[in-house]
Scaffold this active site. Structure first.
Site, PDB file in Angstrom:
ATOM      1  N   CYS A 131       0.839  -1.196   0.000  1.00  0.00           N
ATOM      2  CA  CYS A 131       0.000   0.000   0.000  1.00  0.00           C
ATOM      3  C   CYS A 131       0.880   1.253   0.000  1.00  0.00           C
ATOM      4  O   CYS A 131       1.580   1.529  -0.967  1.00  0.00           O
ATOM      5  CB  CYS A 131      -0.970  -0.042   1.175  1.00  0.00           C
ATOM      6  SG  CYS A 131      -2.357   1.102   1.007  1.00  0.00           S
ATOM      7  N   HIS A 252      -3.411  -5.322  -0.081  1.00  0.00           N
ATOM      8  CA  HIS A 252      -2.903  -5.970   1.135  1.00  0.00           C
ATOM      9  C   HIS A 252      -3.164  -7.475   1.077  1.00  0.00           C
ATOM     10  O   HIS A 252      -4.210  -7.936   1.539  1.00  0.00           O
ATOM     11  CB  HIS A 252      -3.615  -5.413   2.378  1.00  0.00           C
ATOM     12  CG  HIS A 252      -3.182  -4.048   2.781  1.00  0.00           C
ATOM     13  ND1 HIS A 252      -2.350  -3.818   3.851  1.00  0.00           N
ATOM     14  CD2 HIS A 252      -3.481  -2.834   2.262  1.00  0.00           C
ATOM     15  CE1 HIS A 252      -2.145  -2.511   3.984  1.00  0.00           C
ATOM     16  NE2 HIS A 252      -2.824  -1.895   3.024  1.00  0.00           N
ATOM     17  N   GLU A 254      -1.961  -9.750   2.911  1.00  0.00           N
ATOM     18  CA  GLU A 254      -2.028 -10.317   4.269  1.00  0.00           C
ATOM     19  C   GLU A 254      -3.424 -10.186   4.874  1.00  0.00           C
ATOM     20  O   GLU A 254      -3.769 -10.907   5.808  1.00  0.00           O
ATOM     21  CB  GLU A 254      -0.977  -9.640   5.169  1.00  0.00           C
ATOM     22  CG  GLU A 254      -1.358  -8.294   5.767  1.00  0.00           C
ATOM     23  CD  GLU A 254      -1.298  -7.137   4.775  1.00  0.00           C
ATOM     24  OE1 GLU A 254      -1.670  -6.004   5.145  1.00  0.00           O
ATOM     25  OE2 GLU A 254      -0.868  -7.360   3.627  1.00  0.00           O
TER      26      GLU A 254
END
Length: 426
Positions: A131, A252, A254
């Site tokens: 990001c 993202h 994750e």
């Protein structure tokens, strides 16, 4: 093996915290998903606190084996020479109000992260930008950003393919399509989840800015339907097995997980972290191998006594040069031990003998040594005078440059030594 042993052995990944306000006090935080994955794949996350002055203390965090930069506020537009004229003052004010938590510029965080990004680029330290971290990487290399993706792209006639990049009402659940490019790391990681014709993934999105002009060294890995670059990397600095990894992802991975579950949307989601840590481990090994110094030989008592006599001889000779005094007759026999060592020890290389002469180990060529010494002192005086007029920023850039030159010199020297060994063996 104890936990202390592991802390010494495992490679270190620096992660810069983000500042927020809690109970009327500033607090620093890092998302735990990042930390869990770094630890899970075998590295130690070292959190760099976002506090005033830390950007001047980054040497204290050495050794650095990897850098992961993630969420945070908008990067100061002055750092990438944003074309403010694209948006009207009314539009800019609307952006500030709608994205109030992101448009509050944090110059200290900018300074810390841009320094780390440039350090990684200079030393080829593995870098993963998520990001904001991808935007920092692009800016560090001379790229630019959209001040507001949706407003600026719509001005370019992209209304047909309009994409919502930020949904505050559905923060973690919001997704949009991205098209993955073949023959890229992103394609390798998600290939089992991609249809051959569409080559699409649905990714999360928590940003209102993004890459506008991609820095020249990078290659795109994925695009949103409106044309925004959602992932990029440096193909010349990507080989995890060899400790090379320079990459930015706008989404993202994750946090791409099923609702109320830790199960990932796609099996490839954690791959970026896995390959990044693989590169970090390899980089640590490479760094350690280049800095290891062979252990000295253990001397028996007789050899140790001889060593002490020779060291004393060198010490007396050095003092002679420093003070300009003649040697007392009582010390001549001690000086002879050092001179005899230099003349008779054929194991010394030319470079070693020159080094010992410079330390004052022999009276031969003393005048030329003193002349060289005076020249060096004059150069040092001039250099100190010049650098005394430089700003802190300029001095930091200069130090980073010489760090890079040191690394390059070490690599080239190591290569030449290996070539020499190869020639001898042949």
């Amino acid at each position: 093996m104890t936990s202390c042993d592991l802390a010494t052995i495992l490679p270190r990944v620096l992660i810069v915290s983000r500042r927020t306000v809690r109970k009327n006090k500033f607090v620093n935080f890092v998302g735990e998903y990042h930390l869990d994955l770094i630890v899970g794949y075998g590295a130690v996350p070292v959190i760099v606190p976002r506090v005033t002055g830390v950007h001047m203390l980054l040497d204290s965090f050495e050794p650095i084996h990897g850098v992961l930069l993630c969420e945070g506020e908008d990067i100061d537009p002055s750092l990438y020479e944003a074309e403010m004229s694209v948006l009207s003052s009314e539009e800019l004010e609307e952006i500030r109000q709608f994205h109030a938590s992101d448009t509050a510029i944090d110059q200290e965080k900018d300074s810390i992260e841009l320094r780390l990004a440039k350090l990684c680029l200079e030393r080829n330290i593995p870098y993963l930008g998520i990001c904001r971290g991808s935007q920092v990487l692009n800016v560090a290399c001379g790229g630019t950003l959209y001040l507001d993706v949706e407003k600026e792209i719509s001005k370019n006639g992209q209304e047909v393919n309009k994409v919502v990049h930020m949904d505050y009402n559905n923060y973690d659940g919001h997704r949009h399509d991205v098209k993955v490019l073949e023959n890229t790391p992103l394609h390798d990681w998600f290939q089992d989840s991609l249809e051959d014709e569409k080559m699409e993934l649905r990714v999360n999105s928590y940003h209102h800015q993004g890459v506008k002009r991609l820095a020249q060294r990078f290659v795109p890995m994925a695009f949103a339907p409106d044309g925004l670059i959602e992932g990029f990397y440096d193909p010349d600095a990507y080989n995890p097995e060899e400790g090379k990894f320079i990459m930015g992802l706008q989404f993202h991975p994750e946090r791409m997980r099923h609702q109320d579950s830790d199960e990932f949307d796609y099996p490839g989601c954690p791959a970026a972290y896995k390959e990044f840590v693989k590169a970090v481990v390899a980089y640590q090994k490479k760094l350690n191998s280049s800095t290891n110094v062979p252990k000295g030989l253990k001397l028996d008592q007789e050899m140790e006594n001889k060593r002490k006599i020779i060291v004393r001889s060198f010490s007396i000779a050095r003092n002679m040069y420093a003070t300009g005094c003649e040697t007392p007759p009582s010390k001549l026999s001690v000086l002879e031990a050092g001179a005899e060592f230099l003349e008779s020890n054929t194991a010394l290389t030319i470079q070693q003998e020159k080094r010992l002469k410079q330390m004052g180990a022999t009276v031969r060529n003393a005048s030329s040594f003193l002349e060289r010494l005076n020249k060096n002192e004059e150069r040092e005086r001039v250099a100190r005078n010049i650098m005394g007029k430089m700003s802190i920023e300029q001095l930091c850039e200069l130090r980073s440059f010489y760090h890079m030159m040191e690394q390059i010199s070490s690599e080239v020297m190591e290569r030449k030594l290996q070539d020499q060994v190869h020639e001898v063996s042949c």
